[in-house]
Design a protein around this motif. Sequence first.
Motif, PDB file in Angstrom:
ATOM      1  N   THR A 146     -11.574   3.796   0.993  1.00 53.47           N
ATOM      2  CA  THR A 146     -11.094   2.930  -0.075  1.00 53.47           C
ATOM      3  C   THR A 146     -10.403   3.745  -1.161  1.00 53.47           C
ATOM      4  O   THR A 146     -10.712   4.918  -1.379  1.00 53.47           O
ATOM      5  CB  THR A 146     -12.238   2.127  -0.720  1.00 53.47           C
ATOM      6  OG1 THR A 146     -13.173   3.039  -1.316  1.00 53.47           O
ATOM      7  CG2 THR A 146     -12.940   1.281   0.315  1.00 53.47           C
ATOM      8  N   LEU A 147      -9.466   3.089  -1.804  1.00 54.70           N
ATOM      9  CA  LEU A 147      -8.818   3.599  -3.005  1.00 54.70           C
ATOM     10  C   LEU A 147      -9.130   2.619  -4.124  1.00 54.70           C
ATOM     11  O   LEU A 147      -8.810   1.423  -4.022  1.00 54.70           O
ATOM     12  CB  LEU A 147      -7.304   3.726  -2.803  1.00 54.70           C
ATOM     13  CG  LEU A 147      -6.478   4.060  -4.037  1.00 54.70           C
ATOM     14  CD1 LEU A 147      -6.691   5.519  -4.428  1.00 54.70           C
ATOM     15  CD2 LEU A 147      -5.000   3.799  -3.795  1.00 54.70           C
ATOM     16  N   ARG A 148      -9.736   3.116  -5.191  1.00 62.50           N
ATOM     17  CA  ARG A 148     -10.128   2.251  -6.306  1.00 62.50           C
ATOM     18  C   ARG A 148      -9.279   2.550  -7.531  1.00 62.50           C
ATOM     19  O   ARG A 148      -9.039   3.721  -7.851  1.00 62.50           O
ATOM     20  CB  ARG A 148     -11.613   2.430  -6.636  1.00 62.50           C
ATOM     21  CG  ARG A 148     -12.543   1.914  -5.539  1.00 62.50           C
ATOM     22  CD  ARG A 148     -14.006   2.128  -5.874  1.00 62.50           C
ATOM     23  NE  ARG A 148     -14.860   1.560  -4.827  1.00 62.50           N
ATOM     24  CZ  ARG A 148     -15.449   0.373  -4.888  1.00 62.50           C
ATOM     25  NH1 ARG A 148     -15.292  -0.367  -5.980  1.00 62.50           N
ATOM     26  NH2 ARG A 148     -16.194  -0.068  -3.904  1.00 62.50           N
ATOM     27  N   LEU A 181      -6.841   1.234   2.817  1.00 65.34           N
ATOM     28  CA  LEU A 181      -5.541   1.684   3.298  1.00 65.34           C
ATOM     29  C   LEU A 181      -5.547   2.068   4.768  1.00 65.34           C
ATOM     30  O   LEU A 181      -4.657   2.773   5.218  1.00 65.34           O
ATOM     31  CB  LEU A 181      -5.058   2.866   2.452  1.00 65.34           C
ATOM     32  CG  LEU A 181      -5.000   2.609   0.951  1.00 65.34           C
ATOM     33  CD1 LEU A 181      -4.445   3.813   0.220  1.00 65.34           C
ATOM     34  CD2 LEU A 181      -4.169   1.382   0.632  1.00 65.34           C
ATOM     35  N   GLY A 182      -6.522   1.661   5.512  1.00 65.69           N
ATOM     36  CA  GLY A 182      -6.513   1.892   6.943  1.00 65.69           C
ATOM     37  C   GLY A 182      -7.153   3.198   7.348  1.00 65.69           C
ATOM     38  O   GLY A 182      -7.991   3.235   8.231  1.00 65.69           O
ATOM     39  N   PRO A 205     -13.326  -5.817  -2.036  1.00 63.30           N
ATOM     40  CA  PRO A 205     -12.247  -5.060  -1.387  1.00 63.30           C
ATOM     41  C   PRO A 205     -11.029  -5.938  -1.152  1.00 63.30           C
ATOM     42  O   PRO A 205     -11.132  -7.069  -0.707  1.00 63.30           O
ATOM     43  CB  PRO A 205     -12.881  -4.609  -0.069  1.00 63.30           C
ATOM     44  CG  PRO A 205     -14.356  -4.666  -0.320  1.00 63.30           C
ATOM     45  CD  PRO A 205     -14.571  -5.781  -1.281  1.00 63.30           C
ATOM     46  N   VAL A 206      -9.855  -5.396  -1.478  1.00 65.49           N
ATOM     47  CA  VAL A 206      -8.600  -6.109  -1.301  1.00 65.49           C
ATOM     48  C   VAL A 206      -7.761  -5.315  -0.306  1.00 65.49           C
ATOM     49  O   VAL A 206      -7.138  -4.325  -0.678  1.00 65.49           O
ATOM     50  CB  VAL A 206      -7.840  -6.272  -2.626  1.00 65.49           C
ATOM     51  CG1 VAL A 206      -6.550  -7.030  -2.408  1.00 65.49           C
ATOM     52  CG2 VAL A 206      -8.708  -7.001  -3.633  1.00 65.49           C
ATOM     53  N   PRO A 207      -7.746  -5.685   0.959  1.00 65.48           N
ATOM     54  CA  PRO A 207      -6.943  -4.919   1.917  1.00 65.48           C
ATOM     55  C   PRO A 207      -5.463  -5.172   1.714  1.00 65.48           C
ATOM     56  O   PRO A 207      -5.066  -6.245   1.251  1.00 65.48           O
ATOM     57  CB  PRO A 207      -7.408  -5.445   3.275  1.00 65.48           C
ATOM     58  CG  PRO A 207      -7.908  -6.817   2.977  1.00 65.48           C
ATOM     59  CD  PRO A 207      -8.470  -6.783   1.584  1.00 65.48           C
ATOM     60  N   THR A 253      -1.138  -4.972   6.886  1.00 65.73           N
ATOM     61  CA  THR A 253      -0.615  -3.664   7.218  1.00 65.73           C
ATOM     62  C   THR A 253      -1.663  -2.609   6.923  1.00 65.73           C
ATOM     63  O   THR A 253      -2.664  -2.870   6.270  1.00 65.73           O
ATOM     64  CB  THR A 253       0.642  -3.339   6.398  1.00 65.73           C
ATOM     65  OG1 THR A 253       0.293  -3.373   5.014  1.00 65.73           O
ATOM     66  CG2 THR A 253       1.736  -4.325   6.683  1.00 65.73           C
ATOM     67  N   ALA A 254      -1.400  -1.407   7.430  1.00 59.09           N
ATOM     68  CA  ALA A 254      -2.305  -0.299   7.153  1.00 59.09           C
ATOM     69  C   ALA A 254      -1.603   0.771   6.349  1.00 59.09           C
ATOM     70  O   ALA A 254      -1.987   1.079   5.242  1.00 59.09           O
ATOM     71  CB  ALA A 254      -2.844   0.284   8.458  1.00 59.09           C
TER      72      ALA A 254
END
Length: 1088
Positions: free
Chosen positions: A660-662, A677-678, A724-726, A730-731
Amino acid sequence: MAAPTSSPPALFKPFRALGYITDNVPFAVQRRGKETFVTTSVGKNFQVYNCNKLTLSLVGPQLPGDIRCLAAKGDLTFAAVGGDVHEVKRVHRTGVYGGAHDGPVRQLLLLGEHLLSLGGTRLVVWRLGAYSAPERVIELGAGGSFTPTCLTHPDTYLHKVLVGGDVSGGGGSGGGVGPLQLWNYRTGQLLFSFKGWGCGVRCMAPSPALDVVGVGLADGRVVLHNVRYDEQVAAFDNAAGAGLAAEGLLGGGAGTALAAGGSGGAVTALSFRSGAGVPLLAAGGGGGVVTVWNLEERRLHTVIRDAHAGPLLSLHWFAGEPLLMSSAADNSLKHWVFDTGADAAPRLLRFRAGHAAPPTLVRHYGEGGLRLLSAGCDRSFRVFSVHQDQQSRELSQKHLARRAKRLKVAQSDLRLERVVDCDACEVRERDWANVITGHEGDPAAYTWRLAAFSLGDHVLSPPAEELYGQPAAPVTSVALSRCGNFGFVGSASGRIDRYNMQSGLHRGAYYAGPKPADAAAAAGQQQQQAAAGGRRGGGAAPAAAAPPPAHSGAVVGVAADGSNRLLVSVGLDGLMRVWDFRTLQLKSQVSLGGPASRLALHPASGLAAVGLADSSIRLYDVEGPQPRLVRRFRGHADRLTGLALSADSRWCLSAAMDGTLRVWDVPAGQCLQVLRLGAPVTGLSLGPGLDLLATTHVNRRGVYLWSNQALFGAAFAIPHSDAPVPVVRTALPSVLGAATGGGEDLQAGGEEAGSVGRLVQEEDEEDEDGVDSEDEEAEADAARRRAAAAAAAGPAAEAEAAARRRYAGRDPVSGCPLPLAPALVTLSLLPRSQWDSLAHIEVIKARNKPLAPPKKPEAAPFFLPTLPGLSSQPVFDATAGRGADEDEDAEEEREEERRRAGGRGGSAEPDGEAEGEEAGAGPGSRVVKLGGAGGRGGVAAAPASDFVRQLRRAARRAAAAEPGSEAALSAWGPVLGVLRGMSATAIDRELRAIQILEGSSSEAQDVADVAALLDLLAAWLAARRDFEFCQALLSVVLAQQGDVIAARPELAARAAGLKDVVAGGWGRLDGLLQHCRCMVGLFGNLQQ
């Protein structure tokens, strides 16, 4: 799995990927005219390079899966994805050849109007453009004994191909036998089976000599075989170059042992040189070495050691040139030139390369953030350009190839170790080294000159007297001062040393405890006494005790503030210490509660973000006498891999191995958004303009850019959320700029936005069709994809589309932009030159005034029609240039005006049009009789122009509507539409034509025209539309009609009302400006 449509929009969306040149797929080469183009695969996209300078020409569309092989012909590119072959014309997908293979496609071959695809155990023949069914399917692996691996077409063998592969259970000891089979692909018949060589066939290439084919084997040999007589012409052992021992390459004992043991490595690429010169054969294998063989003398010609850092994929000799192109799995494409001379060694002419191994570190460079510095596991240090891909390159490490050749070692043995930390400052880029790096396990830090793209002259390591007899520890962190004059190096032993970047000299160290002022002199004196005592036979004096280092554990982060007052450091000892920059003394410290792992300092505000080993983040204000904790963030479930503060210090970005990126909102003290971000992020950097986020990922060889939707999207639609917000569907970004996604997503929801490629640069010679001549079916597919994407995006996309429609809305009558809100001022969006020239029309006319009056021609040109007569002066025929259609149109206009006049009871036309037309010389004449009309002996007015007629009709409609209503405003729309389409000189001419002639029959009508013009400007300015255009019109009207308006009371009253409208508009604008000025002054005084 696709994200649900109800998910809120992501804060960062995929933009593009940098650093991808080629992956593990052989390239495809084609010659078009005088230029040669090479097509390489990069995951789900392909790229086309012009081989003249290896410049990127275009990027293909995003395909449903990873590309396995390529072929190219003209504008068509064929890419195999799984068992299907996708056809792409330039940058648009045109069709899919599929459903015929029982396994993944291994190779494609184009022969005339046929496409041959080899996959599984089948050879499938397709006719170009026939996507529904193949012409023929040939079963090659009947009974499962034959597994095809490659195919080629021998020259002059019509409708025939050679297929090589592995045969199980047949000849040869200890495994499979690699035969060749000759097939007629038109009839599907097996013509001949060749005997094997005791191992499998891995690659083949036709030679310039007829009937001879080069065969690369799995044991590292290359065999030249005559397919007509089934005879071996020559064989070269260890052509794959496995093992760099000279005896192995020359076929000595080591080479024989490798060949006998079968561990020499397979030959993966072959290519024959054509044209004049020495006939050569280039071969390569899994060792990254290119071996070149002399076919005349049947011996080794040369070896290109360290050609690539990965297995060779493709080799290609350019026709008639001593130029060899190679590609490998190390993400590089290289050109090698063979100079004249029998024994001339090849040299690297040009190349394009990216990271051969995944990068782990990325930094934005410069104020604009247009360049990126990255380093990775391939032990290279690179700079990437965000805009120009041609400007991306690797920083030189001081003639590696030359030093490796002189020392007789591999280049990899001389490379610096992996970069663990770096810092850069562009202030001193032109003066001296402005980049500093620390390398894994290396006790010294290195400087780099980015202006020269090379390693600097100085290696930064502490002097021996500063170590006090202790060994130097590896560097763990580095930093530069914002002025670019000083570099700071933190080590695993806890030391922090300061160096001068210009001279490379050591300028002191930071110690946690007191240090004697003359410690260095005392140590030298003790050494002298020890040496003297040794000569006298006495014992050695004890060494001086070393002062305590900056930290009792490894230094994991060090940074300097923007004014060279403070230096901040954190270490594994769980302390953050603040040092005086000049005196090197400790000012304050604070316990972090655990070992630190990351440090990010905002130089301007003194805000320091510290990542701890427990994955939490703490923010401190280090400007005060004691660091003060201001924020604490928790949320990551694994160790931190990246930490950054935005340039405005409002955001804190953190990444961890939990994938994850926060994004943390510092003023609000909460998480703004969580992005998946995959792949886990290994490094991140946010640009100084907050526009682009750069990331590196696990097992990814590229640098990925993400666009900040708070700047480029609908910021109001991005909510604060801890869930979490994907990134939607896309990745990771692709080289095209779209996101890479799974095949299921593409099949379920149609093609992504990246399914259309990108033309990078226009070619000099483009075919007749170009890009615009695509099939209508492809355009319809694109429309359906856009509709499907809009339907899948949900309410957020609908709101964004509605906002775009509001911005793009136009008035259907006047064509001016519609206001977004009633109280907002709306500009005309006309070119600045149009309304600005109108405001300065007098200056422009004075500047363009001719210097001399026009001269009368001595004789009229022969092509001008004249009327017959006896006069010496020619009389031109004004009606000769008019056609019958134009005369009919004029007659119809006059009849229409007469009918209107009759409908009003035969009264005279109020705008004077009837009088002007009756005064004309005839139905076809453009000469106007101005004398004696009107019945009072006055001067008659000329016929009204289209603009004046529009103005009069608009005035009548506005007078009939309610004042200030929407109907009254829309009545003036056609007039504004006419003015918007005129040039500045045409507008000036029309406004000057509205003149009030005293005593004329049209004096009352002229006054009404000027009044209508003032009413038009008052209504449009009151509605706040076309603001700057109407202001320019008002300035011209007042300059031309100011005296007349002031002299007539009815016009003066209208001008007074217009003045109130203009004053009210400027008053509101001035109030807003004064409010902003006062607020800026208030906040400025509070900061003092």
